[in-house]
Motif scaffolding. Structure first.
Motif, PDB file in Angstrom:
ATOM      1  N   ILE A 247      -0.081  75.012  95.583  1.00  0.00           N
ATOM      2  CA  ILE A 247       0.862  73.893  95.481  1.00  0.00           C
ATOM      3  C   ILE A 247       0.122  72.576  95.697  1.00  0.00           C
ATOM      4  CG2 ILE A 247       2.823  72.757  96.608  1.00  0.00           C
ATOM      5  CD1 ILE A 247       3.884  75.617  97.237  1.00  0.00           C
ATOM      6  N   GLU A 248      -0.706  72.533  96.732  1.00  0.00           N
ATOM      7  CA  GLU A 248      -1.454  71.313  97.033  1.00  0.00           C
ATOM      8  C   GLU A 248      -2.434  70.964  95.908  1.00  0.00           C
ATOM      9  OE1 GLU A 248      -1.423  71.508 101.939  1.00  0.00           O
ATOM     10  OE2 GLU A 248      -3.031  72.513 100.814  1.00  0.00           O
TER      11      GLU A 248
ATOM     12  N   TYR B  60       2.485  71.760 106.690  1.00  0.00           N
ATOM     13  CA  TYR B  60       3.260  72.997 106.687  1.00  0.00           C
ATOM     14  C   TYR B  60       3.832  73.259 108.072  1.00  0.00           C
ATOM     15  CZ  TYR B  60       4.750  77.789 105.916  1.00  0.00           C
ATOM     16  OH  TYR B  60       5.511  78.935 105.811  1.00  0.00           O
ATOM     17  N   SER B  61       5.148  73.369 108.148  1.00  0.00           N
ATOM     18  CA  SER B  61       5.838  73.696 109.392  1.00  0.00           C
ATOM     19  C   SER B  61       6.013  75.207 109.475  1.00  0.00           C
ATOM     20  CB  SER B  61       7.209  73.001 109.444  1.00  0.00           C
ATOM     21  OG  SER B  61       7.985  73.521 110.510  1.00  0.00           O
ATOM     22  N   GLU B  62       5.289  75.829 110.402  1.00  0.00           N
ATOM     23  CA  GLU B  62       5.424  77.277 110.592  1.00  0.00           C
ATOM     24  C   GLU B  62       6.846  77.620 111.039  1.00  0.00           C
ATOM     25  OE1 GLU B  62       3.185  79.589 110.079  1.00  0.00           O
ATOM     26  OE2 GLU B  62       1.273  78.525 109.921  1.00  0.00           O
TER      27      GLU B  62
ATOM     28  N   LEU C  22       6.685  73.539 103.411  1.00  0.00           N
ATOM     29  CA  LEU C  22       5.567  72.664 103.098  1.00  0.00           C
ATOM     30  C   LEU C  22       6.127  71.338 102.603  1.00  0.00           C
ATOM     31  CD1 LEU C  22       2.481  72.211 102.644  1.00  0.00           C
ATOM     32  CD2 LEU C  22       2.863  72.988 100.282  1.00  0.00           C
ATOM     33  N   ASN C  23       5.738  70.250 103.247  1.00  0.00           N
ATOM     34  CA  ASN C  23       6.205  68.921 102.866  1.00  0.00           C
ATOM     35  C   ASN C  23       4.998  68.053 102.533  1.00  0.00           C
ATOM     36  OD1 ASN C  23       7.045  66.028 103.266  1.00  0.00           O
ATOM     37  ND2 ASN C  23       9.024  67.000 103.643  1.00  0.00           N
ATOM     38  N   ILE C  24       5.003  67.457 101.343  1.00  0.00           N
ATOM     39  CA  ILE C  24       3.922  66.585 100.891  1.00  0.00           C
ATOM     40  C   ILE C  24       4.482  65.178 100.738  1.00  0.00           C
ATOM     41  CG2 ILE C  24       2.266  66.106  99.041  1.00  0.00           C
ATOM     42  CD1 ILE C  24       2.277  69.116  98.423  1.00  0.00           C
ATOM     43  N   SER C  25       3.899  64.208 101.438  1.00  0.00           N
ATOM     44  CA  SER C  25       4.398  62.837 101.386  1.00  0.00           C
ATOM     45  C   SER C  25       3.933  62.142 100.112  1.00  0.00           C
ATOM     46  CB  SER C  25       3.926  62.053 102.613  1.00  0.00           C
ATOM     47  OG  SER C  25       2.512  61.945 102.623  1.00  0.00           O
ATOM     48  N   LEU C  26       4.779  61.250  99.593  1.00  0.00           N
ATOM     49  CA  LEU C  26       4.497  60.506  98.363  1.00  0.00           C
ATOM     50  C   LEU C  26       4.812  59.026  98.571  1.00  0.00           C
ATOM     51  CD1 LEU C  26       6.181  63.003  95.863  1.00  0.00           C
ATOM     52  CD2 LEU C  26       3.724  62.774  96.309  1.00  0.00           C
ATOM     53  N   PRO C  27       4.046  58.344  99.428  1.00  0.00           N
ATOM     54  CA  PRO C  27       4.332  56.930  99.709  1.00  0.00           C
ATOM     55  C   PRO C  27       4.017  56.033  98.519  1.00  0.00           C
ATOM     56  CG  PRO C  27       2.281  57.595 100.738  1.00  0.00           C
ATOM     57  CD  PRO C  27       2.893  58.845 100.181  1.00  0.00           C
TER      58      PRO C  27
ATOM     59  N   GLY D 112      10.202  52.927 105.284  1.00  0.00           N
ATOM     60  CA  GLY D 112      11.229  53.704 104.585  1.00  0.00           C
ATOM     61  C   GLY D 112      11.028  53.753 103.089  1.00  0.00           C
ATOM     62  N   PHE D 113       9.793  53.514 102.650  1.00  0.00           N
ATOM     63  CA  PHE D 113       9.508  53.482 101.222  1.00  0.00           C
ATOM     64  C   PHE D 113       8.469  54.544 100.850  1.00  0.00           C
ATOM     65  CE2 PHE D 113      10.986  49.378 102.632  1.00  0.00           C
ATOM     66  CZ  PHE D 113      12.063  49.174 101.782  1.00  0.00           C
ATOM     67  N   GLY D 114       8.540  55.647 101.558  1.00  0.00           N
ATOM     68  CA  GLY D 114       7.683  56.787 101.261  1.00  0.00           C
ATOM     69  C   GLY D 114       8.527  57.967 100.819  1.00  0.00           C
ATOM     70  N   GLY D 115       8.272  58.491  99.625  1.00  0.00           N
ATOM     71  CA  GLY D 115       8.984  59.675  99.152  1.00  0.00           C
ATOM     72  C   GLY D 115       8.287  60.945  99.621  1.00  0.00           C
ATOM     73  N   TRP D 116       8.805  62.077  99.197  1.00  0.00           N
ATOM     74  CA  TRP D 116       8.236  63.358  99.592  1.00  0.00           C
ATOM     75  C   TRP D 116       8.719  64.447  98.656  1.00  0.00           C
ATOM     76  CZ3 TRP D 116      12.244  66.698 100.562  1.00  0.00           C
ATOM     77  CH2 TRP D 116      13.463  66.124 100.931  1.00  0.00           C
ATOM     78  N   VAL D 117       8.004  65.580  98.674  1.00  0.00           N
ATOM     79  CA  VAL D 117       8.454  66.787  97.992  1.00  0.00           C
ATOM     80  C   VAL D 117       8.211  67.953  98.946  1.00  0.00           C
ATOM     81  CG1 VAL D 117       6.221  67.093  96.810  1.00  0.00           C
ATOM     82  CG2 VAL D 117       8.284  68.219  95.921  1.00  0.00           C
ATOM     83  N   ALA D 118       9.183  68.867  99.023  1.00  0.00           N
ATOM     84  CA  ALA D 118       9.100  69.981  99.964  1.00  0.00           C
ATOM     85  C   ALA D 118       9.380  71.300  99.261  1.00  0.00           C
ATOM     86  CB  ALA D 118      10.076  69.780 101.122  1.00  0.00           C
ATOM     87  N   PHE D 119       8.729  72.350  99.748  1.00  0.00           N
ATOM     88  CA  PHE D 119       8.859  73.696  99.191  1.00  0.00           C
ATOM     89  C   PHE D 119       9.216  74.671 100.307  1.00  0.00           C
ATOM     90  CE2 PHE D 119       5.952  71.257  96.663  1.00  0.00           C
ATOM     91  CZ  PHE D 119       6.182  71.628  95.345  1.00  0.00           C
ATOM     92  N   LYS D 120      10.198  75.536 100.030  1.00  0.00           N
ATOM     93  CA  LYS D 120      10.634  76.514 101.027  1.00  0.00           C
ATOM     94  C   LYS D 120      11.222  77.719 100.312  1.00  0.00           C
ATOM     95  CE  LYS D 120      13.444  76.901 105.199  1.00  0.00           C
ATOM     96  NZ  LYS D 120      14.206  76.125 106.205  1.00  0.00           N
TER      97      LYS D 120
END
Length: 320
Positions: free
Chosen positions: A52-53, A62-64, A69-74, A92-100
């Motif tokens: 993914i990365e 990655y939060s065990e 898995l959260n990837i920041s997209l500022p 507050g102007f940073g996006g993100w994408v997460a996988f679970k």
């Protein structure tokens, strides 16, 4: 283990199932429902995380505990002002994408929040649809910002690596893509540790925040609830949280954030924020198909940092 929670829809289903059943049957049904709600999310494998990365060209967090898995997209390419005063992107102007992974382990859920200029919204909608992803919300998070910023939530279900490649293809021609962001040197701005009395803020909010350069942020999950969407349990790392971000100084601070609410909590939260001088900026959904349904409220304020922290705490007191 989280507190057991039956939402209205589940309660009605349970009542229909029970009919004239015995107390023994009732205990069995409730036990089965609780077991289902507290099922553990299968983890993403090390190989899946690496793939993914690699697809997105950026390491994530990655939060065990939350199997997410959260990837920041500022949006480091932007210069943002609020009420004419420049604020950091981390405010507050940073996006993100997460996988679970879904609870049954048969699929993976992707959720994302993207930070966009007005002219970037519809091209990203078309790119998401072209790559088999869906749009779940489009809205503002702020008042008074220059340039005008919108936030678009994207989601999808599938195999983790395939989802990552679809998402990468969706954002590749935009400034969201990590490789298209400017290379950032170390910040010369004074850090939040020097700007705010962090122990005083923590004592008021009753949580510990995190320092991100010149800003200080609280992220508070809804551990009192079990919320599901697309077969996955929604937790703080995949977007189900209330947060508050502080910028500026302790005497002249900005606060912005989000409150995650059940429907019956909406107006009590609005009342608590307004009684504490905070402005309600937006009220909307973030997800589709969430059960029970969650509503999100964005707010803003400026003034003494401790006064702003009291307003955030007052909103949290309404929840749960």
């Amino acid at each position: 283990m989280k507190p057991f929670y039956l939402n209205r829809r589940q309660a009605l289903r349970t009542t229909a199932m029970l009919g004239a059943a015995s107390l023994f049957d009732l205990k069995q049904v409730l036990a089965a429902a609780e077991d289902k709600q507290t099922a553990k999310t299968p983890p993403l494998s090390a190989q899946e995380i690496t793939a993914i990365e690699a697809a997105l060209g950026k390491k994530g967090n990655y939060s065990e505990e939350q199997s997410t898995l959260n990837i920041s997209l500022p949006r480091g390419d932007l210069k943002i002002k609020i009420k004419g005063e420049e604020v950091p992107i981390s405010f507050g102007f940073g996006g993100w994408v997460a996988f679970k992974k879904a609870l049954d382990g048969k699929s993976t859920v992707l959720m994302s929040d993207t930070v966009l200029l007005q002219e970037e919204v519809n091209p990203l909608i078309s790119a998401a649809h072209a790559n088999g992803l869906e749009v779940s919300a489009i809205h503002n998070h702020f008042f008074y910002e220059e340039p005008r910023i919108f936030y678009m939530h994207v989601h999808g279900v599938g195999e983790p690596v395939d989802l990552a490649r679809k998402y990468a293809a969706t954002i590749r021609d935009s400034k969201l893509y990590p490789a298209n962001q400017p290379k950032t040197a170390g910040s010369m701005e004074q850090p939040a540790t020097a700007r705010f009395d962090l122990p005083a803020l923590d004592a008021l909010v009753k949580h510990k925040g995190s320092v991100n350069g010149p800003t200080y942020k609280y992220t508070v999950g809804r551990d009192d609830l079990t919320i599901k969407a697309m077969g996955a349990e929604l937790t703080a790392a995949i977007g189900l949280n209330s947060w508050a971000s502080f910028a500026g100084t302790k005497e002249k601070a900005h606060i912005a954030g989000d409150i995650a609410m059940l429907e019956h909590e909406v107006n009590p939260v609005i009342k608590a924020l307004r009684q504490n001088g905070l402005e309600v900026v937006a009220l909307h959904n973030h997800m589709l198909g969430d059960d029970p349904r969650m509503i999100f409220l964005h707010y803003y304020g400026n003034g003494q940092a401790t006064d702003l922290a009291k307003g955030f705490r007052a909103a949290l007191n309404v929840l749960g």
